[in-house]
Design a protein around this motif. Structure first.
Motif: not given
Length: 139
Positions: A66-76
């Motif tokens: 879940r943390q990695q998915a959240f980070i992927a959304i905010h990677i920009n």
């Protein structure tokens, strides 16, 4: 009269032919001798302690996903994260855990690595914990 009374007060003999050896060189004669070259290094390496890689449980893996998915959304936004990950030892089994803090530049899904803005590359499979202020409290 003692056995050495005749010679006890005589001056110490110094050769006129050979110069006196410096104290540093004389001391080197009595330095320890390593008969087995590299043995001390081998003993030291054997005594060095390494950690075993932790296998995450199902619930820990879900939180990390879940943390990695959240980070992927905010990677920009190049989020500031702190990652705890395993680094395998090159000389013996096991390794050590390292903590890396920095801004995440991108996630390479093909190679399955995190790439930080400073060039650090961390394999996703070695990550056991991610901390960041960007995570919501219910994540």
């Amino acid at each position: 009269m003692g056995k050495y009374d005749k010679i006890i007060d005589l001056p110490h003999h110094q050769s006129k032919k050979h110069p006196q050896m410096p104290l540093y060189d004389r001391a080197a004669q009595f330095a320890p001798f390593a008969a087995l070259t590299g043995y001390d290094d081998l003993v030291e390496e054997t005594a060095r302690v390494t950690d075993e890689k932790i296998e995450l449980g199902e619930s820990q893996r879900e939180v990390l996903d879940r943390q990695q998915a959240f980070i992927a959304i905010h990677i920009n936004e190049k989020p500031l994260i702190e990652v705890t990950y395993f680094v395998a030892d090159t000389k013996k089994s096991g390794g050590k855990y390292v903590v890396k803090s920095g801004n995440l530049k991108r996630i390479d899904d093909y190679s399955r690595v995190y790439i930080f803005t400073d060039g650090t590359i961390i394999p996703i499979s070695d990550i056991i914990q991610i901390d960041s202020d960007i995570f919501p409290t219910d994540l």
